[in-house]
Design a protein around this motif. Sequence first.
Motif, PDB file in Angstrom:
ATOM      1  N   ASN A 182       0.801  -1.230   0.000  1.00  0.00           N
ATOM      2  CA  ASN A 182       0.000   0.000   0.000  1.00  0.00           C
ATOM      3  C   ASN A 182       0.836   1.285   0.000  1.00  0.00           C
ATOM      4  O   ASN A 182       0.278   2.383   0.074  1.00  0.00           O
ATOM      5  CB  ASN A 182      -0.991   0.015   1.172  1.00  0.00           C
ATOM      6  CG  ASN A 182      -1.884  -1.205   1.159  1.00  0.00           C
ATOM      7  OD1 ASN A 182      -2.406  -1.592   0.117  1.00  0.00           O
ATOM      8  ND2 ASN A 182      -2.044  -1.844   2.324  1.00  0.00           N
ATOM      9  N   HIS A 183       2.152   1.145  -0.088  1.00  0.00           N
ATOM     10  CA  HIS A 183       3.044   2.296  -0.266  1.00  0.00           C
ATOM     11  C   HIS A 183       3.817   2.135  -1.574  1.00  0.00           C
ATOM     12  O   HIS A 183       3.885   3.056  -2.384  1.00  0.00           O
ATOM     13  CB  HIS A 183       4.002   2.439   0.921  1.00  0.00           C
ATOM     14  CG  HIS A 183       3.303   2.788   2.203  1.00  0.00           C
ATOM     15  ND1 HIS A 183       2.841   4.049   2.468  1.00  0.00           N
ATOM     16  CD2 HIS A 183       2.970   2.015   3.275  1.00  0.00           C
ATOM     17  CE1 HIS A 183       2.258   4.062   3.666  1.00  0.00           C
ATOM     18  NE2 HIS A 183       2.322   2.842   4.173  1.00  0.00           N
ATOM     19  N   THR A 184       4.396   0.941  -1.757  1.00  0.00           N
ATOM     20  CA  THR A 184       5.004   0.606  -3.032  1.00  0.00           C
ATOM     21  C   THR A 184       3.902   0.121  -3.969  1.00  0.00           C
ATOM     22  O   THR A 184       2.921  -0.468  -3.523  1.00  0.00           O
ATOM     23  CB  THR A 184       6.039  -0.517  -2.853  1.00  0.00           C
ATOM     24  OG1 THR A 184       6.960  -0.149  -1.830  1.00  0.00           O
ATOM     25  CG2 THR A 184       6.789  -0.783  -4.142  1.00  0.00           C
TER      26      THR A 184
ATOM     27  N   LEU B 211      -1.131   4.220 -10.274  1.00  0.00           N
ATOM     28  CA  LEU B 211      -2.517   4.476  -9.887  1.00  0.00           C
ATOM     29  C   LEU B 211      -3.427   4.651 -11.090  1.00  0.00           C
ATOM     30  O   LEU B 211      -4.530   4.078 -11.130  1.00  0.00           O
ATOM     31  CB  LEU B 211      -2.588   5.725  -8.995  1.00  0.00           C
ATOM     32  CG  LEU B 211      -4.003   6.156  -8.557  1.00  0.00           C
ATOM     33  CD1 LEU B 211      -4.688   5.054  -7.772  1.00  0.00           C
ATOM     34  CD2 LEU B 211      -3.922   7.442  -7.738  1.00  0.00           C
ATOM     35  N   ASP B 212      -3.007   5.441 -12.085  1.00  0.00           N
ATOM     36  CA  ASP B 212      -3.898   5.664 -13.221  1.00  0.00           C
ATOM     37  C   ASP B 212      -4.160   4.387 -13.996  1.00  0.00           C
ATOM     38  O   ASP B 212      -5.260   4.162 -14.509  1.00  0.00           O
ATOM     39  CB  ASP B 212      -3.337   6.753 -14.138  1.00  0.00           C
ATOM     40  CG  ASP B 212      -1.976   6.397 -14.711  1.00  0.00           C
ATOM     41  OD1 ASP B 212      -1.313   5.493 -14.156  1.00  0.00           O
ATOM     42  OD2 ASP B 212      -1.573   7.020 -15.706  1.00  0.00           O
ATOM     43  N   LEU B 213      -3.161   3.491 -14.052  1.00  0.00           N
ATOM     44  CA  LEU B 213      -3.355   2.216 -14.728  1.00  0.00           C
ATOM     45  C   LEU B 213      -4.336   1.347 -13.947  1.00  0.00           C
ATOM     46  O   LEU B 213      -5.229   0.711 -14.524  1.00  0.00           O
ATOM     47  CB  LEU B 213      -2.019   1.497 -14.892  1.00  0.00           C
ATOM     48  CG  LEU B 213      -2.068   0.115 -15.543  1.00  0.00           C
ATOM     49  CD1 LEU B 213      -2.708   0.190 -16.925  1.00  0.00           C
ATOM     50  CD2 LEU B 213      -0.684  -0.497 -15.625  1.00  0.00           C
ATOM     51  N   ARG B 214      -4.197   1.331 -12.624  1.00  0.00           N
ATOM     52  CA  ARG B 214      -5.131   0.549 -11.799  1.00  0.00           C
ATOM     53  C   ARG B 214      -6.558   1.062 -11.949  1.00  0.00           C
ATOM     54  O   ARG B 214      -7.512   0.279 -11.974  1.00  0.00           O
ATOM     55  CB  ARG B 214      -4.690   0.585 -10.330  1.00  0.00           C
ATOM     56  CG  ARG B 214      -3.545  -0.377 -10.013  1.00  0.00           C
ATOM     57  CD  ARG B 214      -3.141  -0.307  -8.562  1.00  0.00           C
ATOM     58  NE  ARG B 214      -2.170   0.749  -8.320  1.00  0.00           N
ATOM     59  CZ  ARG B 214      -2.142   1.521  -7.249  1.00  0.00           C
ATOM     60  NH1 ARG B 214      -3.076   1.413  -6.323  1.00  0.00           N
ATOM     61  NH2 ARG B 214      -1.207   2.432  -7.118  1.00  0.00           N
ATOM     62  N   GLU B 215      -6.715   2.376 -12.050  1.00  0.00           N
ATOM     63  CA  GLU B 215      -8.052   2.939 -12.235  1.00  0.00           C
ATOM     64  C   GLU B 215      -8.662   2.453 -13.544  1.00  0.00           C
ATOM     65  O   GLU B 215      -9.853   2.114 -13.598  1.00  0.00           O
ATOM     66  CB  GLU B 215      -7.977   4.463 -12.213  1.00  0.00           C
ATOM     67  CG  GLU B 215      -7.685   5.047 -10.832  1.00  0.00           C
ATOM     68  CD  GLU B 215      -7.517   6.564 -10.874  1.00  0.00           C
ATOM     69  OE1 GLU B 215      -7.408   7.123 -11.989  1.00  0.00           O
ATOM     70  OE2 GLU B 215      -7.498   7.185  -9.795  1.00  0.00           O
ATOM     71  N   GLN B 216      -7.862   2.405 -14.589  1.00  0.00           N
ATOM     72  CA  GLN B 216      -8.366   1.923 -15.874  1.00  0.00           C
ATOM     73  C   GLN B 216      -8.694   0.431 -15.824  1.00  0.00           C
ATOM     74  O   GLN B 216      -9.684  -0.019 -16.408  1.00  0.00           O
ATOM     75  CB  GLN B 216      -7.334   2.204 -16.965  1.00  0.00           C
ATOM     76  CG  GLN B 216      -7.135   3.699 -17.223  1.00  0.00           C
ATOM     77  CD  GLN B 216      -6.150   3.948 -18.342  1.00  0.00           C
ATOM     78  OE1 GLN B 216      -6.392   3.577 -19.481  1.00  0.00           O
ATOM     79  NE2 GLN B 216      -5.030   4.579 -18.021  1.00  0.00           N
TER      80      GLN B 216
ATOM     81  N   GLU C  85      -2.005  -8.021   2.655  1.00  0.00           N
ATOM     82  CA  GLU C  85      -2.131  -6.651   3.153  1.00  0.00           C
ATOM     83  C   GLU C  85      -2.409  -5.640   2.044  1.00  0.00           C
ATOM     84  O   GLU C  85      -2.811  -4.509   2.320  1.00  0.00           O
ATOM     85  CB  GLU C  85      -0.845  -6.251   3.892  1.00  0.00           C
ATOM     86  CG  GLU C  85      -0.605  -7.044   5.173  1.00  0.00           C
ATOM     87  CD  GLU C  85       0.750  -6.735   5.791  1.00  0.00           C
ATOM     88  OE1 GLU C  85       1.416  -5.781   5.306  1.00  0.00           O
ATOM     89  OE2 GLU C  85       1.158  -7.440   6.724  1.00  0.00           O
ATOM     90  N   ILE C  86      -2.200  -6.025   0.786  1.00  0.00           N
ATOM     91  CA  ILE C  86      -2.390  -5.094  -0.333  1.00  0.00           C
ATOM     92  C   ILE C  86      -3.883  -4.881  -0.562  1.00  0.00           C
ATOM     93  O   ILE C  86      -4.640  -5.829  -0.767  1.00  0.00           O
ATOM     94  CB  ILE C  86      -1.718  -5.633  -1.607  1.00  0.00           C
ATOM     95  CG1 ILE C  86      -0.204  -5.773  -1.372  1.00  0.00           C
ATOM     96  CG2 ILE C  86      -1.987  -4.708  -2.789  1.00  0.00           C
ATOM     97  CD1 ILE C  86       0.525  -6.476  -2.498  1.00  0.00           C
ATOM     98  N   ALA C  87      -4.308  -3.628  -0.537  1.00  0.00           N
ATOM     99  CA  ALA C  87      -5.739  -3.316  -0.629  1.00  0.00           C
ATOM    100  C   ALA C  87      -6.274  -3.407  -2.057  1.00  0.00           C
ATOM    101  O   ALA C  87      -7.392  -3.877  -2.271  1.00  0.00           O
ATOM    102  CB  ALA C  87      -6.001  -1.919  -0.068  1.00  0.00           C
ATOM    103  N   ASP C  88      -5.504  -2.947  -3.025  1.00  0.00           N
ATOM    104  CA  ASP C  88      -6.003  -2.923  -4.400  1.00  0.00           C
ATOM    105  C   ASP C  88      -5.929  -4.325  -5.008  1.00  0.00           C
ATOM    106  O   ASP C  88      -4.866  -4.955  -5.015  1.00  0.00           O
ATOM    107  CB  ASP C  88      -5.175  -1.965  -5.255  1.00  0.00           C
ATOM    108  CG  ASP C  88      -5.736  -1.830  -6.651  1.00  0.00           C
ATOM    109  OD1 ASP C  88      -6.581  -0.939  -6.858  1.00  0.00           O
ATOM    110  OD2 ASP C  88      -5.351  -2.632  -7.535  1.00  0.00           O
ATOM    111  N   PRO C  89      -7.046  -4.850  -5.537  1.00  0.00           N
ATOM    112  CA  PRO C  89      -7.042  -6.229  -6.055  1.00  0.00           C
ATOM    113  C   PRO C  89      -6.105  -6.435  -7.238  1.00  0.00           C
ATOM    114  O   PRO C  89      -5.549  -7.525  -7.390  1.00  0.00           O
ATOM    115  CB  PRO C  89      -8.508  -6.462  -6.455  1.00  0.00           C
ATOM    116  CG  PRO C  89      -9.114  -5.106  -6.578  1.00  0.00           C
ATOM    117  CD  PRO C  89      -8.385  -4.239  -5.608  1.00  0.00           C
ATOM    118  N   PHE C  90      -5.904  -5.418  -8.077  1.00  0.00           N
ATOM    119  CA  PHE C  90      -5.018  -5.582  -9.235  1.00  0.00           C
ATOM    120  C   PHE C  90      -3.558  -5.608  -8.805  1.00  0.00           C
ATOM    121  O   PHE C  90      -2.765  -6.423  -9.288  1.00  0.00           O
ATOM    122  CB  PHE C  90      -5.270  -4.473 -10.256  1.00  0.00           C
ATOM    123  CG  PHE C  90      -6.607  -4.610 -10.927  1.00  0.00           C
ATOM    124  CD1 PHE C  90      -6.772  -5.478 -11.993  1.00  0.00           C
ATOM    125  CD2 PHE C  90      -7.698  -3.904 -10.467  1.00  0.00           C
ATOM    126  CE1 PHE C  90      -8.011  -5.633 -12.605  1.00  0.00           C
ATOM    127  CE2 PHE C  90      -8.940  -4.047 -11.066  1.00  0.00           C
ATOM    128  CZ  PHE C  90      -9.099  -4.912 -12.138  1.00  0.00           C
TER     129      PHE C  90
END
Length: 460
Positions: A128-130, A135-140, A286-291
């Motif tokens: 969640n820091h590295t 971010l913009d790629l994860r949003e897409q 611990e990583i919040a973003d599924p991608f």
Amino acid sequence: MPRLTPTQELDSLLELIVTAADGVGIDTLAQQWGTPIHRRTLQRRLALLVAQQRIEMLGDRRTARYRRTTSAAIRAQEPEVDWRIAPPPDDLPVSAPGAEVRAYVTQPRHLRRPVAYRPSFLERYQPNHTAYLPLDLREQLHTMGRSPAAQTPAGTFARDMLNRLLIDLSWASSQLEGNTYSRLDTERLIAFGQAAEGKDALETQMILNHKQAIEYLVLSPDNARVQTDTVIALHAFLSDGLMADPTAVGRVRRRPVEIGGSVYLPLALPQRLEELLGIVVQMAAEIADPFEQAFFLMVHLPYLQPFEDVNKRVSRLAANIPFIRHNLCPLSFIDVPQPAYGHAMLGVYELNRVELLCDVFVWAYERSCQQYVAIQQTLVPPDIFRLRHRQALAEVVAAIVRQGEAASEQAVKSKIPESVPPDEHAHFTALVLAEFAALHAGNAVRFGIRPLEFSTWVGR
């Protein structure tokens, strides 16, 4: 990084900017665009053009104006070239950093420097820091992978797509390991238990192992969790009947291994392997973003090589856990060329660089979304009961036809195999009778019934 924006859109945006000699603001561009476009989407398009040095930004972010760069104006007389590096045959288009990685790992083995496992590669990562994925790629990716089942319980979308996922993921993941089953052969094996003629028994076993592992994750959402027990269970399913040492199935390896075609030497100490496997899985959890979570598992599970074999297969199915839990489109790896994936993994092993694997990951996910999200509205939800008892169903239908019996409730009940629990006999009987109600010469083949057998039964 693979670009998700079509080249034509960027060219059209550039044309609007060129017409304004003193530059143009984002609000004016939005008005001139012609169709509604989200401000953040437009900002991403502009940022990409700036990164490609086709335009320049004047002023701060709030009052920014954009104009074509001097160097771009000079290049305007030259043919435009897509920013992506053209792929060699049987490969994918990749970013410039990805191309650097590919250029290195495709050198002859003797020109690449042997390397050992580097703990620092894992230590540098802070959940969640590295982020390996910007971010913009994860949003897409989130936009692409969002499903109609987003607000339903975890695993709903994967269960709705189970029939398709079983075939696509089992076939594509096995193909990345050199399996020669076709997609149609895979479908016949999974749906009807029919092994393809002329194929090695190990290839058949590999497909069936994938099927069991996928069902383990999808049919019981509690199993789809990022934890060490799940990773080990996936290895047990995927390696069943394929290991030279049967005791190595579902067990952290106890001997050194080498990777064919690579100069990477994985860690050898069993105690250290168990410790690091626990750390890798805990960090992933611990990583919040599924991608980001999925990509982290695709990077660090194969890099650690915690098992004697089947590590990449485990990582590919483990990468689907976040998508199952968040009801996102699954990652099937459909149409991913074996060389592209293999080179990407060599980049992780030998250079600790993830850019090429990221290129493959994004391309593969976009391809998977094309397969699943676009057709989800037209699919009939699978009958899980029928799926679970399809073998017993085929046996009973075929037995009644071959024995020349009438399709009656009594005939069905007398042939229900032990694999069907007693409390499910009524449901199973109704299912068989429903199949007989729709049975004809054209679909009887699903149950292994030959046309002559069916016509003889009908004529009785």
